[in-house]
Scaffold this active site. Structure first.
Site, short mmCIF file in Angstrom:
data_model
loop_
_atom_site.label_atom_id
_atom_site.label_comp_id
_atom_site.label_asym_id
_atom_site.label_seq_id
_atom_site.Cartn_x
_atom_site.Cartn_y
_atom_site.Cartn_z
N LYS A 224 74.35 26.15 27.38
CA LYS A 224 74.62 26.15 28.82
C LYS A 224 74.33 27.51 29.46
O LYS A 224 74.48 27.68 30.67
CB LYS A 224 76.07 25.75 29.09
CG LYS A 224 76.41 24.32 28.67
CD LYS A 224 77.85 23.96 28.98
CE LYS A 224 78.25 22.63 28.37
NZ LYS A 224 77.54 21.48 28.94
N CYS A 361 82.08 13.11 30.98
CA CYS A 361 83.04 13.34 29.88
C CYS A 361 84.39 13.80 30.44
O CYS A 361 85.02 14.72 29.91
CB CYS A 361 82.50 14.36 28.88
SG CYS A 361 81.04 13.79 27.99
#
Length: 406
Positions: A224, A361
């Protein structure tokens, strides 16, 4: 910070998707990789591919230096006190599972409490659910304010003398909320609990100093923040890591192996069994170099401005619901009236615009928001106001298309 110039260092962004210039707005899921990172990984495989900590030959020495050098870069990047406090993992999920499965299972009883929030990613919910199930500990949630923020008064009410672990994400991957994890940690410590921070969405975007936060554990992922997939980090205070048992066993994490019993290596290697993620660590080190060249303070300032611009532009669209607080990290999560977010993402993709759609999620948070799914545009160092304008234009087309359909 010149995002247009930075964008040129990301080869994948120089392409067309479905006949349109790619606009990548899904960096909260995974960021793109700069040339510097790609070349570092390529150089390892081309020039000194070898296992680490084992051979005394030249390639093995170079690989070990690259791998352990990356650990030193991570230590400095997050302000850890010692390199022994940096454990390489497969990602944030693995790091949080390590804390839950090792520290949690050995230190919790049926009389204890674990405290988290409803905004957590599944990776910071399910491990604690499993530990609570095994140990009998109670899993509690800090309530959220209407805008998706945390009130410290609620933290004070939720965390008690029975609380042994508090685990909170620093930045929400859905709402963009920047949580006061330092202050939450202070409340946790006053009650005798440890503080675990999920830094997956903060470490790539703002300056993190784990000593200033005084957290006990901190987890984040390389992919990320411009690094490769498959590499992550668990920071832990040395005194806590020393007492913890490894949860994976095999080569290179051992000191001595007998027929009936074994002993472990010192930190951090007792948690890094088997052949480690060598190329991933080297790539992560290169990503850290890249981000340091730009400056995390500059990145945070720029992304805050970009998110503000996105909020302003998206608010111009009728029927738009935007979730989360006004002051946020660099992402915007939204829904358009009467259009499913998967349909939104599909239409945007035809325009070459990549956004995320789904529950991210974070199903408990979706339930709290009273929706089944949302669309999300998330920004990074290579995004510009022109990208936001393209998103807005794509959303207007989406509304027009579904208006014609229905």
């Amino acid at each position: 910070m010149n995002a247009k110039e930075i964008k040129k260092q990301f080869p994948i962004l120089d392409q067309q998707v479905n006949g349109n210039q790619l606009v990548y707005l899904d960096s909260a899921a995974t960021s793109q990789k700069p040339v510097k990172v790609i070349e570092a990984i390529d150089d390892y495989y081309r020039r000194y591919n070898s296992n680490v900590h084992r051979g005394v030959h030249t390639l093995g020495t170079l690989a070990t230096d690259g791998y352990e050098g990356a650990r030193d870069k991570v230590r400095a990047f997050i302000g850890a006190k010692a390199r022994e406090e940096i454990v390489f993992t497969r990602g944030t999920t693995t790091a949080l599972n390590l804390v839950a499965s090792s520290y949690g299972r050995d230190n919790l009883t049926a009389d204890d409490e674990i405290v988290i929030t409803p905004m957590e990613h599944h990776s910071n919910i399910i491990p604690w659910q499993q530990v609570a199930r095994v140990t009998g500990a109670t899993l509690k949630y800090i309530p959220l304010q209407a805008d998706g923020t945390i009130d410290l008064a609620d933290v004070e009410k939720t965390v008690t003398e029975k609380t042994k672990i508090v685990s909170v994400m620093q930045v929400s991957n859905v709402l963009g909320t920047i949580n006061p994890v330092k202050e939450i940690g202070e409340i946790a410590h006053r009650n005798g609990a440890i503080m675990v921070v999920d830094g997956a969405q903060s470490t790539p975007h703002m300056k993190v100093n784990v000593q200033d936060l005084n957290c006990d554990f901190f987890a984040f992922s390389g992919h990320k923040m411009g690094g490769p997939t498959g590499i992550g980090v668990l920071y832990g205070k040395k005194e806590l890591l020393d007492k913890m048992e490894p949860i994976e066993f095999g080569g290179e994490m051992i000191d001595f192996v007998g027929l009936q019993e074994s002993t472990w290596k010192e930190l951090p290697w007792k948690f890094e069994g088997g052949t480690p993620i060598i190329a991933g660590a080297i790539g992560l080190g290169a990503a850290i170099d890249f981000l340091n060249e730009i400056g995390l303070e500059e990145i945070e300032k720029y992304e805050h401005e970009l998110a503000g611009y996105a909020l302003e532009r998206l608010s111009e669209i009728d029927g738009m619901t935007i979730y989360g607080p006004k002051h946020r990290a660099g992402l915007v999560t939204f829904n358009i009236d009467d259009v499913h977010p998967h349909d939104v993402a599909t239409v945007l993709d035809t325009e070459g615009i990549a956004v995320r759609a789904g529950h991210h999620c974070a199903q408990p948070l979706m339930k709290w928001l009273e929706v089944s799914a949302t669309a999300r545009a998330s920004f990074y160092v290579y995004n510009t106001k022109e990208d936001v304008d393209a998103l807005v234009a794509g959303l207007v087309k989406t509304k027009e298309y579904f208006g014609d359909v229905f």
